[in-house]
Design a protein around this motif. Structure first.
Motif, PDB file in Angstrom:
ATOM      1  N   MET A   1     -18.740   7.760 -22.757  1.00 26.67           N
ATOM      2  CA  MET A   1     -17.810   8.218 -22.117  1.00 26.67           C
ATOM      3  C   MET A   1     -17.808   8.307 -20.761  1.00 26.67           C
ATOM      4  O   MET A   1     -16.685   8.164 -20.003  1.00 26.67           O
ATOM      5  N   ILE A   2     -18.782   8.919 -20.150  1.00 27.65           N
ATOM      6  CA  ILE A   2     -18.772   8.980 -18.882  1.00 27.65           C
ATOM      7  C   ILE A   2     -19.689   7.936 -18.156  1.00 27.65           C
ATOM      8  O   ILE A   2     -20.994   7.459 -18.253  1.00 27.65           O
ATOM      9  N   SER A   3     -19.084   7.406 -17.236  1.00 30.04           N
ATOM     10  CA  SER A   3     -19.688   6.380 -16.250  1.00 30.04           C
ATOM     11  C   SER A   3     -20.402   6.657 -15.151  1.00 30.04           C
ATOM     12  O   SER A   3     -21.613   6.418 -15.006  1.00 30.04           O
TER      13      SER A   3
ATOM     14  N   PRO B   1     -25.050   6.696 -17.715  1.00 32.96           N
ATOM     15  CA  PRO B   1     -24.151   7.248 -16.666  1.00 32.96           C
ATOM     16  C   PRO B   1     -25.020   7.424 -15.307  1.00 32.96           C
ATOM     17  O   PRO B   1     -26.292   7.730 -15.296  1.00 32.96           O
TER      18      PRO B   1
END
Length: 129
Positions: free
Chosen positions: A1-3, A49
């Protein structure tokens, strides 16, 4: 979900010295560091991430946001303790000592601090002891 997550800083060298031992305590490695501008860390076994500290691109001063916080995942409660103590030893200020926070869930173990620029950081572990 988070880069990636970026935390704006004004004094890059101070921020790099502050975050490097915290990232080491969490088992993250440096992916890049471009002198005086930005640096990013990542999990050892994954490309993302990324956690990035950087000077703002617009040239204006970085400012900590009210109500903003970055939560860093720790693999163990000991890693939470180590990251927290590293933060305080390197100029951070306490926003909540390491401990269980059962109001979130029974195994939530976290610590909260601010970096030297005022950015609020949480380090937490969701695993049972």
């Amino acid at each position: 979900m988070i880069s990636h997550v970026c935390v704006g800083v004004n004094e890059f060298d101070r921020a790099f010295a502050f975050y490097s031992p915290i990232m080491a305590a969490l088992g993250h490695e440096l992916k890049f560091c471009e002198s005086e501008h930005w640096a990013g860390w990542k999990p050892k076994d994954q490309p993302r991430p990324l956690f990035v500290v950087n000077r703002p691109y617009d040239g204006h001063a970085a400012q900590a946001g009210n109500g903003q916080m970055v939560g860093l995942l720790a693999a163990s409660r000991q890693a939470v303790d180590d990251a927290y103590h590293s933060a305080l030893a390197n100029g951070g200020t306490c926003e909540g000592a390491p401990g269980l926070r059962p109001q979130y869930h029974p195994d939530y173990y976290g610590a909260y601090f601010r970096d030297p620029e005022g950015n609020k950081i949480c380090v937490c572990c969701h695993e049972p002891e």
